[in-house]
Motif scaffolding. Structure first.
Motif, PDB file in Angstrom:
ATOM      1  N   GLY A  43       4.742   1.941   0.245  1.00 58.06           N
ATOM      2  CA  GLY A  43       3.935   1.719  -0.952  1.00 58.06           C
ATOM      3  C   GLY A  43       4.764   1.915  -2.197  1.00 58.06           C
ATOM      4  N   ARG A 137     -15.821   0.845   8.302  1.00 55.23           N
ATOM      5  CA  ARG A 137     -14.994  -0.185   7.675  1.00 55.23           C
ATOM      6  C   ARG A 137     -15.156  -0.145   6.151  1.00 55.23           C
ATOM      7  NH1 ARG A 137     -16.515  -6.427   7.593  1.00 55.23           N
ATOM      8  NH2 ARG A 137     -17.952  -5.551   6.066  1.00 55.23           N
ATOM      9  N   ASP A 138     -16.400  -0.085   5.708  1.00 48.86           N
ATOM     10  CA  ASP A 138     -16.638  -0.091   4.261  1.00 48.86           C
ATOM     11  C   ASP A 138     -16.032   1.135   3.599  1.00 48.86           C
ATOM     12  OD1 ASP A 138     -17.917  -2.413   4.749  1.00 48.86           O
ATOM     13  OD2 ASP A 138     -19.943  -1.669   4.409  1.00 48.86           O
ATOM     14  N   VAL A 141     -12.154   0.872   3.459  1.00 47.25           N
ATOM     15  CA  VAL A 141     -11.704  -0.032   2.408  1.00 47.25           C
ATOM     16  C   VAL A 141     -11.944   0.578   1.032  1.00 47.25           C
ATOM     17  CG1 VAL A 141     -11.973  -2.295   1.382  1.00 47.25           C
ATOM     18  CG2 VAL A 141     -11.916  -2.056   3.849  1.00 47.25           C
ATOM     19  N   GLY A 144      -9.232   3.153   0.549  1.00 44.02           N
ATOM     20  CA  GLY A 144      -7.922   2.528   0.412  1.00 44.02           C
ATOM     21  C   GLY A 144      -7.807   1.696  -0.849  1.00 44.02           C
ATOM     22  N   MET A 145      -8.958   1.239  -1.328  1.00 42.22           N
ATOM     23  CA  MET A 145      -8.964   0.334  -2.463  1.00 42.22           C
ATOM     24  C   MET A 145      -8.321   0.956  -3.698  1.00 42.22           C
ATOM     25  SD  MET A 145     -12.329  -1.903  -2.809  1.00 42.22           S
ATOM     26  CE  MET A 145     -12.880  -1.789  -4.488  1.00 42.22           C
ATOM     27  N   GLY A 148      -4.715   1.412  -3.078  1.00 43.57           N
ATOM     28  CA  GLY A 148      -4.076   0.110  -2.990  1.00 43.57           C
ATOM     29  C   GLY A 148      -3.893  -0.519  -4.354  1.00 43.57           C
ATOM     30  N   MET A 149      -4.915  -0.355  -5.201  1.00 46.44           N
ATOM     31  CA  MET A 149      -4.810  -0.923  -6.545  1.00 46.44           C
ATOM     32  C   MET A 149      -3.671  -0.260  -7.281  1.00 46.44           C
ATOM     33  SD  MET A 149      -8.732  -1.269  -7.744  1.00 46.44           S
ATOM     34  CE  MET A 149      -8.402  -1.669  -9.456  1.00 46.44           C
ATOM     35  N   MET A 151      -1.080   1.193  -5.980  1.00 46.08           N
ATOM     36  CA  MET A 151       0.174   0.731  -5.393  1.00 46.08           C
ATOM     37  C   MET A 151       0.587  -0.601  -5.989  1.00 46.08           C
ATOM     38  SD  MET A 151       0.173   1.258  -1.336  1.00 46.08           S
ATOM     39  CE  MET A 151      -0.282   2.785  -0.539  1.00 46.08           C
ATOM     40  N   SER A 152      -0.380  -1.529  -6.040  1.00 45.56           N
ATOM     41  CA  SER A 152      -0.052  -2.868  -6.513  1.00 45.56           C
ATOM     42  C   SER A 152       0.404  -2.841  -7.957  1.00 45.56           C
ATOM     43  CB  SER A 152      -1.274  -3.772  -6.401  1.00 45.56           C
ATOM     44  OG  SER A 152      -1.770  -3.730  -5.107  1.00 45.56           O
TER      45      SER A 152
END
Lengths: 163, 111
Positions: A43, A137-138, A141, A144-145, A148-149, A151-152
């Motif tokens: 990451g 799952r929800d 995510v 991680g969201m 992840g944001m 990270m991006s």
């Protein structure tokens, strides 16, 4: 290479596809060898992967742990290898290890299936993540969201700085 | 039980209904012609889609036309897009690593 594609084949699954400009022998190594895996599976720059232990044989265990070297936050995944077909497929379970982040995630393991397929020196990798339930799952995510944001954006900052 | 958009797209028949009404508003009868299932089954799917707020109904005389709420569909896109980004970040690092490995292989062949 075209960016990753994500889709929802069912209520409990997420499927991510991506192609790599390398033969499957190299892509396979990048997934199987801890020293290589920890180089790409990290990451943003401040995150490292201090624990990357894996026995990638059927019945073998693995433990991955990430650490944000700036604030000491840690989380990881552990699991068991269910199936290995060299240069073609790996199936393993995955349990979230909340580390010291104080965030919970469904205790039931999810099943990760990664398939590799080479054509003309390009390797197509499909990763299916099957959660134990839709709620899992929800939640996965949603958790991680945020990371992840971050990270991006950090990655984007780096790219922009180099331009 | 509260329904959400992910439930709506979890079923293949509902995905097909979404694809059809994305093009034009349709009545349950017209939709049923596209499937082997009964008109009742189609109505049940439409009820679920309505509860998920993915479709809207419009009465025209005795007929009810169903159309797709495009804005609601975009929620799924946004959600997936975040997920995709997490993976793409890693994959971009893998691209760099693979380029290095390829280079190394080449150099070793030269030796």
């Amino acid at each position: 290479m075209k960016p990753a594609e994500a889709s929802l084949p069912s209520d409990t699954e997420v499927l991510v596809k991506r192609s790599f400009d390398a033969p499957v022998t190299l892509v396979w190594r990048a997934y199987m060898e801890p020293d290589l895996l920890r180089r790409w599976c990290t990451g943003p720059p401040s995150w490292s992967m201090p624990v990357c232990e894996m026995d990638m044989t059927v019945g073998g265990q693995y433990q991955w742990r990430w650490r944000n070297d700036e604030d000491g936050m840690e989380f990881g995944f552990t699991g068991e290898v269910l199936e290995v077909i060299p240069h073609a497929k790996i199936v393993h379970t995955q349990v979230f290890d909340p580390g010291n982040m104080g965030i919970g995630m469904g205790g039931e393991p999810s099943i990760i299936t990664v398939t590799f397929q080479e054509g003309d020196g390009i390797t197509n990798v499909a990763t299916s993540i099957k959660y134990a339930s839709k709620a899992d799952r929800d939640e996965a995510v949603a958790t991680g969201m945020t990371d992840g944001m971050e990270m991006s954006y950090t990655q984007l900052d780096k790219v922009l700085a180099e331009m | 039980m509260k329904r959400d958009i992910f439930q709506a797209i979890a079923d293949p028949t509902r995905r097909a209904i979404i694809a059809l009404i994305a093009l034009q508003a349709m009545t349950p009868n017209a939709l049923a012609e596209h499937f082997d299932t009964s008109r009742q089954a189609v109505s049940k799917h439409l009820r679920i889609l309505t509860e998920c707020e993915l479709v809207t109904q419009e009465h025209q005389g005795r007929e009810i036309y169903y159309s797709l709420e495009i804005e609601k569909m975009k929620e799924i896109d946004k959600w997936l897009e975040q997920y995709r980004k997490i993976w793409e970040t890693r994959y971009e690092q893998l691209d760099i690593l693979l380029a290095e490995l390829k280079q190394k292989e080449k150099e070793e062949l030269k030796k």
